[in-house]
Enzyme design. Sequence first.
Site, short mmCIF file in Angstrom:
data_model
loop_
_atom_site.label_atom_id
_atom_site.label_comp_id
_atom_site.label_asym_id
_atom_site.label_seq_id
_atom_site.Cartn_x
_atom_site.Cartn_y
_atom_site.Cartn_z
N LYS A 123 -14.05 23.17 -41.67
CA LYS A 123 -14.38 24.34 -40.85
C LYS A 123 -14.72 25.54 -41.73
O LYS A 123 -14.04 25.80 -42.73
CB LYS A 123 -13.18 24.64 -39.95
CG LYS A 123 -13.35 25.77 -38.96
CD LYS A 123 -12.07 25.90 -38.14
CE LYS A 123 -12.16 27.02 -37.12
NZ LYS A 123 -10.90 27.14 -36.35
N SER A 198 -11.98 27.00 -31.69
CA SER A 198 -12.91 27.52 -32.68
C SER A 198 -13.38 26.47 -33.70
O SER A 198 -14.29 26.72 -34.48
CB SER A 198 -12.28 28.71 -33.42
OG SER A 198 -11.09 28.34 -34.07
N SER A 222 -7.34 25.71 -31.02
CA SER A 222 -8.65 25.64 -31.69
C SER A 222 -8.96 24.33 -32.38
O SER A 222 -10.10 24.09 -32.75
CB SER A 222 -8.76 26.78 -32.71
OG SER A 222 -8.82 28.02 -32.04
#
Length: 524
Positions: A123, A198, A222
């Site tokens: 990420k 996210s 997330s």
Amino acid sequence: MLWKIRIVFSITNVIYNIFHPIWLFFHKKPPSIPPITRSIYMLSATKLAKKIREGEITSCEVVQEYITRIKEVNSFINAVVDERFLDAIIEAKNYDQQLKEGKFDIKTLEKEKPLYGVPITIKECCAVKGCSHTGCTLPRKGIKADYDAAVVVMLRNAGAIPLCVTNTPEMSGGFDSTNPLYGRTCNPYDTRYSAGGSSGGEAALLGAGGSVIGIGSDLAGSVRIPAFLNGIFGHKPTPGIIPTNGHFPFTEDKYFHKFMTFGPMARYAEDLGLLMKVMTSKCNHDLRLDVPVDLKQIKIYYRQSLDKTLGVLSMSQEIENCVLKAANHFARYNVRAEKLPIEWPVTITEVVLTGFLNIKKPPQMLLDASDLKHHKNVNVEVMKALFGLSEHTKQLLFFTITLDTHFPFTESEISHYTKHAEEIRQKLLDLLGDNGVLIYPTFRKQFLPQFVICEMMSVANCGLFNIFGFPAVHVPMGLNPNDGMPIGVQVIAAPYQDRLCLAVANELEMAFGGWVPPSISISD
């Protein structure tokens, strides 16, 4: 119950229920992503590492195959924001050469470098040296990490080879991975739908078969919400067992670190355990990850929905059925699943929302390109957004104004609900002990990015366990027969009992199939 919130969301829910099917009717399903045509993509990281160690396949072959797959799918899903493909190939060739020269024996690699030669994706909020580290916000455009986050260092030391960094909402502040710098990530099963956030870019790439293992971060779901939406496994560990330095945005606030953690994401359950061993190698708490879990000795509890009160969208019947199927599966071990004997209060959503308002010093989110240490005024940015003049997403503005102003809660309400949260937490802690798990919905259903605001209350299904500090894993359970989209459940255990979550995830994968490729056509 905070009526002003409930009434607002009741109105948005009516709008949602009217316009969601209309939008789908006028926007037909686009072409599917390219099918998986190589069997190598159907192997777990655990199996790939074994084949590399034993010389059945080279690291370079694996890395190049995944680079090829990323290039095949990324134009459809827009998950990758920066790559290091050439460096990764060089590293893979070096690893292969070391094996050829006999620098390591198989046993040493298995013990000390269990990810030797295996590609990994990460990420964008997690620092990977040489890769984009912007928080996906325009004011930081062009900024690259000049160091590796501690968790990346551990992964590299274990032999993993980072390939790329993946998309997030702006400053990881939202539940749909869209931002003004890199655009929106789409769901690989149907690109009309959200990939979530996210860790949406990471989950979408994994779901598409463009990665085998990845790293996300979880503050309020997330990791788990994108895992649900993209049909993969995602684990939120017990907070504090994995170092979080190198995460952007960042704050020293103690509650932020109580709620937020890096977590492993994978297409195969066995890889979660492998990643957890690597990522917790510096942990000073005995997690007993190598100790087998006797499934005949665990206690199974379940609950099929968060809340059915005013303003909360109902849990889909398919997810409620999933929870029940997962819980009843353990009858094969003579374990009778029990409905959770702790009743959630009608204010459970308020309990979750106010929990995050205990973060007194949230990260600076609205950065100024002329001075990155300067924090813009959120009220000014909201006014600019009304006229389309703000460079920040509405998701981030909503997230920021809530953390900064605590609107619409008063300090006494926050204190009241925080006390209530601790009471529920203690009851659940006493119930689960060191051998109990709760099977619970991760999210209510797939959603379109245009309606993300309507799903904000659904986030509480995951956020509750960030507030409590419990480990939780999302387990995919195949595809919904009605729309072909992924479905699954969440498995929760008491703090430091991550091994129970992982063991149950392994069992449910064997029983219900786990990850199902969005398109597949194996030819070799």
